[in-house]
Design an enzyme around this catalytic site. Structure first.
Site, PDB file in Angstrom:
ATOM      1  N   ASP A  22       0.715  -1.168  -0.152  1.00 26.42           N
ATOM      2  CA  ASP A  22      -0.129  -0.083   0.106  1.00 26.42           C
ATOM      3  C   ASP A  22       0.860   1.301   0.128  1.00 26.42           C
ATOM      4  O   ASP A  22       1.399   1.741  -0.984  1.00 26.42           O
ATOM      5  CB  ASP A  22      -0.800  -0.254   1.309  1.00 26.42           C
ATOM      6  CG  ASP A  22      -1.870   0.923   1.498  1.00 26.42           C
ATOM      7  OD1 ASP A  22      -2.470   1.217   0.482  1.00 26.42           O
ATOM      8  OD2 ASP A  22      -2.090   1.573   2.623  1.00 26.42           O
TER       9      ASP A  22
ATOM     10  N   GLY B 297       4.015   1.439   1.219  1.00 25.11           N
ATOM     11  CA  GLY B 297       5.231   0.886   0.899  1.00 25.11           C
ATOM     12  C   GLY B 297       6.297   0.919   2.225  1.00 25.11           C
ATOM     13  O   GLY B 297       7.365   0.438   2.015  1.00 25.11           O
TER      14      GLY B 297
ATOM     15  N   LYS C 105      -1.146  -1.661  -4.640  1.00 22.50           N
ATOM     16  CA  LYS C 105      -1.978  -0.437  -4.936  1.00 22.50           C
ATOM     17  C   LYS C 105      -1.084   0.799  -5.187  1.00 22.50           C
ATOM     18  O   LYS C 105      -0.652   1.507  -4.195  1.00 22.50           O
ATOM     19  CB  LYS C 105      -2.686  -0.139  -3.335  1.00 22.50           C
ATOM     20  CG  LYS C 105      -4.014  -0.793  -3.177  1.00 22.50           C
ATOM     21  CD  LYS C 105      -4.510  -0.152  -2.029  1.00 22.50           C
ATOM     22  CE  LYS C 105      -5.733  -0.778  -1.450  1.00 22.50           C
ATOM     23  NZ  LYS C 105      -6.050  -0.645  -0.136  1.00 22.50           N
TER      24      LYS C 105
ATOM     25  N   ASP D 139      -7.892  -8.761   6.106  1.00 20.26           N
ATOM     26  CA  ASP D 139      -8.918  -8.526   7.197  1.00 20.26           C
ATOM     27  C   ASP D 139      -9.623  -7.181   7.095  1.00 20.26           C
ATOM     28  O   ASP D 139      -9.104  -6.216   6.715  1.00 20.26           O
ATOM     29  CB  ASP D 139      -8.408  -8.697   8.573  1.00 20.26           C
ATOM     30  CG  ASP D 139      -7.549  -7.403   8.990  1.00 20.26           C
ATOM     31  OD1 ASP D 139      -6.734  -7.075   8.027  1.00 20.26           O
ATOM     32  OD2 ASP D 139      -7.487  -7.116  10.253  1.00 20.26           O
TER      33      ASP D 139
ATOM     34  N   ARG E  87     -10.774 -12.778   6.908  1.00 21.74           N
ATOM     35  CA  ARG E  87      -9.774 -13.303   6.164  1.00 21.74           C
ATOM     36  C   ARG E  87     -10.067 -14.480   5.548  1.00 21.74           C
ATOM     37  O   ARG E  87      -9.510 -15.026   4.820  1.00 21.74           O
ATOM     38  CB  ARG E  87      -8.378 -13.570   7.361  1.00 21.74           C
ATOM     39  CG  ARG E  87      -8.099 -12.454   8.087  1.00 21.74           C
ATOM     40  CD  ARG E  87      -6.846 -12.723   8.933  1.00 21.74           C
ATOM     41  NE  ARG E  87      -6.502 -11.818   9.664  1.00 21.74           N
ATOM     42  CZ  ARG E  87      -5.660 -10.709   9.328  1.00 21.74           C
ATOM     43  NH1 ARG E  87      -5.217 -10.426   8.226  1.00 21.74           N
ATOM     44  NH2 ARG E  87      -5.380  -9.708  10.441  1.00 21.74           N
TER      45      ARG E  87
HETATM   46  P1  5GP Z   1       1.923  -0.518   3.658  1.00 26.34           P
HETATM   47  O1  5GP Z   1       2.435  -0.828   2.323  1.00 26.34           O
HETATM   48  O2  5GP Z   1       1.044   0.647   3.856  1.00 26.34           O
HETATM   49  O3  5GP Z   1       3.185  -0.595   4.868  1.00 26.34           O
HETATM   50  O4  5GP Z   1       1.072  -1.807   4.510  1.00 26.34           O
HETATM   51  C1  5GP Z   1       0.685  -2.671   3.854  1.00 26.34           C
HETATM   52  C2  5GP Z   1      -0.345  -3.241   4.819  1.00 26.34           C
HETATM   53  O5  5GP Z   1      -1.442  -2.533   5.234  1.00 26.34           O
HETATM   54  C3  5GP Z   1      -1.000  -4.605   4.485  1.00 26.34           C
HETATM   55  O6  5GP Z   1      -0.133  -5.497   4.722  1.00 26.34           O
HETATM   56  C4  5GP Z   1      -2.037  -4.786   5.293  1.00 26.34           C
HETATM   57  O7  5GP Z   1      -2.173  -5.142   6.348  1.00 26.34           O
HETATM   58  C5  5GP Z   1      -2.694  -3.111   5.233  1.00 26.34           C
HETATM   59  N1  5GP Z   1      -3.496  -2.718   4.030  1.00 26.34           N
HETATM   60  C6  5GP Z   1      -3.342  -1.846   3.122  1.00 26.34           C
HETATM   61  N2  5GP Z   1      -4.274  -1.852   2.234  1.00 26.34           N
HETATM   62  C7  5GP Z   1      -5.371  -2.712   2.705  1.00 26.34           C
HETATM   63  C8  5GP Z   1      -6.621  -3.086   2.188  1.00 26.34           C
HETATM   64  O8  5GP Z   1      -7.127  -2.596   1.200  1.00 26.34           O
HETATM   65  N3  5GP Z   1      -7.055  -4.158   3.028  1.00 26.34           N
HETATM   66  C9  5GP Z   1      -6.521  -4.677   3.853  1.00 26.34           C
HETATM   67  N4  5GP Z   1      -7.268  -5.709   4.537  1.00 26.34           N
HETATM   68  N5  5GP Z   1      -5.501  -4.357   4.484  1.00 26.34           N
HETATM   69  C10 5GP Z   1      -4.753  -3.393   3.926  1.00 26.34           C
END
Ligand code: 5GP
Length: 184
Positions: A108, A110, A136, A164, A170
């Protein structure tokens, strides 16, 4: 009508089971080709990657080892790094000299990938790559390299197949959008 998880909360699947099965099969073959003849360790990031990890591991037709890592993410928009990522339970295997592939549920902002990369490189693996079920790109806050991506999705909160909402859903067997619930 009886309220089940599937008929209460979600509309049509964002990604169907069959689409995931096909894509994971292809990705497994690609990973096998890239790592053939090497010592591969794949590491699932829990809890979110548990379903994807199990299917991906079985789609990679070369000998490999598996291990896991549990992370927690405390979100804080006021912080420059978006919050803190903590390793709650670390990988049991020694990474030194190994070819390590980290398997994530979704990338998401990163921040998680950036944090894990920094931490795990300290153990001096021979190589360290990242694989994710979902990506994303619109939400990215830091530039990260994700070596294997199953699906790119738009900026929507999704659940199911390991992902989740408040620790539930999940076990939904496909990826669904949570828009209806958030809007309630
Ligand atoms: P980032 O890339 O922001 O550090 O985090 C990724 C984490 O954010 C993922 O492993 C998940 O736990 C959470 N996350 C981000 N987008 C989503 C989403 O659309 N749905 C869910 N369930 N978790 C998300």
């Amino acid at each position: 009508m009886k309220e089940t998880m599937e008929n209460k909360l979600f509309g049509k699947p964002v990604i169907h089971q069959e689409a995931m099965r096909k894509r994971i099969k292809l990705l497994g073959k690609k990973i096998a080709k890239d790592y053939e003849g090497t010592d591969l360790l794949i590491v699932g990031v829990l809890k979110g990657a548990f379903a994807f990890f199990a299917d991906l591991a079985r789609a990679i037709p070369i000998p490999l080892e598996v291990d896991f890592l549990v992370v927690s993410r405390l979100r804080d928009k006021r912080r420059k790094d978006g919050g803190t990522v903590k390793i709650i339970s670390n990988i049991a295997s020694d990474l030194k000299g190994r070819n390590v592939l980290i398997v994530e549920d979704i990338v998401d902002s990163g921040y998680t990938v950036t944090f894990l990369k920094k931490e795990l490189l300290k153990q001096k693996p021979n190589s360290l790559k990242f694989c994710t079920l979902l990506n994303k790109p619109e939400r990215r806050k830091v530039d990260v390299t994700v070596d294997y991506i199953c699906f790119e999705i738009p900026d929507r909160y999704v659940v199911g197949y390991g992902l989740d909402y408040k620790d539930k859903y999940r076990n939904l067997p496909y990826i669904a959008s949570l828009d209806n619930v958030i809007a309630e």
